[in-house]
Design a protein around this motif. Sequence first.
Motif, mmCIF file in Angstrom:
data_model
loop_
_atom_site.group_PDB
_atom_site.id
_atom_site.type_symbol
_atom_site.label_atom_id
_atom_site.label_comp_id
_atom_site.label_asym_id
_atom_site.label_seq_id
_atom_site.Cartn_x
_atom_site.Cartn_y
_atom_site.Cartn_z
ATOM 1 N N VAL A 195 0.821 -1.204 0.000
ATOM 2 C CA VAL A 195 0.000 0.000 0.000
ATOM 3 C C VAL A 195 0.856 1.256 0.000
ATOM 4 N N VAL A 196 1.944 1.255 0.766
ATOM 5 C CA VAL A 196 2.717 2.484 0.961
ATOM 6 C C VAL A 196 4.005 2.545 0.156
ATOM 7 N N THR A 197 4.358 1.468 -0.525
ATOM 8 C CA THR A 197 5.629 1.438 -1.248
ATOM 9 C C THR A 197 5.450 1.819 -2.713
ATOM 10 N N PRO A 198 6.095 2.883 -3.187
ATOM 11 C CA PRO A 198 6.046 3.199 -4.623
ATOM 12 C C PRO A 198 6.592 2.032 -5.434
ATOM 13 N N ALA A 199 5.920 1.720 -6.523
ATOM 14 C CA ALA A 199 6.328 0.572 -7.332
ATOM 15 C C ALA A 199 6.386 0.966 -8.802
ATOM 16 N N ASP A 200 7.147 0.197 -9.560
ATOM 17 C CA ASP A 200 7.212 0.421 -10.997
ATOM 18 C C ASP A 200 5.867 0.100 -11.646
ATOM 19 N N ARG A 201 5.654 0.660 -12.816
ATOM 20 C CA ARG A 201 4.418 0.403 -13.552
ATOM 21 C C ARG A 201 4.300 -1.080 -13.873
ATOM 22 N N VAL A 202 3.118 -1.636 -13.675
ATOM 23 C CA VAL A 202 2.895 -3.064 -13.875
ATOM 24 C C VAL A 202 2.198 -3.295 -15.208
ATOM 25 N N ALA A 203 2.719 -4.226 -16.003
ATOM 26 C CA ALA A 203 2.070 -4.596 -17.259
ATOM 27 C C ALA A 203 0.723 -5.242 -16.948
#
Length: 406
Positions: free
Chosen positions: A49-57
Amino acid sequence: MTGPRRAARSGASPALVAGVRVALTVLSAALAGILGVLAVLSTRVARRVVTPADRVADTRILALDTAAQTITLERTDDSVLPGRYGLFTSGTENYLKLGSVLAQDAASVKRKLLTHVGPQSRISRDAAFSGWYFDRPEDLQLPFSSELIGSPLGPCPAWLFPAGDGDVWVIAVHGRGATRAECLRAVPLFHGLGITSLLVSYRNDGEAPRSRAGTYALGATEWRDVDAAVGFARRRGARRIILMGWSMGGAIALQLALSSAHRSVIAGLVLESPVIDWRIVLDYQARLMKLPPAVKDLALGALGSEWGATITRAGGRIPFEQLDVVARADELRHPILILHSDDDGFVPSDASHDLVVARPDLVEMQVFEVARHTKLWNYDQERWTASIRDWLDRQGLIPAGAGADS
């Protein structure tokens, strides 16, 4: 009296007593194992919820016809939508603009390409469907400048699109997992009305400075970076400021309106697909993921507590009660326009409806259908534009001399 003689007098055999002990030991171990699994799952959910993540395909390219300039995508709830969209790709092209649906069946959707793709292009099959449409400020063919806004954590990049006499500004705030490019769709409308647009970044979004923890606070701290942008606008001559936010950007705009020392110059808020109450959103997401209620409750408990901040690796507790704007509706002082689809699919519109009921004197809502999360402009640009323009007109926020029919 102990041992076998005591067992005999009680009517229980030594074998039975031993069996019960073994069973209790096994049950205790099993319970501990279950609790351990729940703890691990809830921790993963909370961190996500709080962790920025890379864009997911989230979709696949099934075919590319460079002669006809068409693209066939795997059918999803998003890829089948009418309207104009974008597609993040990799290879010789990293972003494609998509036009209307030309054909579809149970498994695929063929769309018109609005970005020219040459016959020598090589593009990965894995792609991410997007509502941005524009991905660079140059796409708008409008004068702009790149700015740096001094925030509590350091300089935050922004794009400034001047318009009119500079009296009225809109500060556009992107959502979770996005960047300021998400806001480019709104600039032509405001520019045509003589309203200057400032598209901002904020901590941990991949463009602005990173906080010590590097995690989202879901609007509870990010609003301070946008508040710095309000100060920037005032120094550049803005006298009335509109806040516009998409998704979590809506949550940030609301926290800013409730907490900023600049509240007197905020003239109103425009919110698309906004997060009004995070607990409703996270409960909805947990049901979509088919998480056991215990996992969801443990994750929310960890996120909302100081002890959980260490486990979730967040910089502190998430103050869900502070972020629940329905509960704080009596504190609102600015007119608000909400654009939300009942078919959002990511952030349910329930809290948006609830806020209208709580403050009908300030909050107006345009309810869309079919359109998905933050894709209202894409689905029905004419209605989206008219809704905002008419609301601005009623609020007296269209500068004198600007055409209300722009």
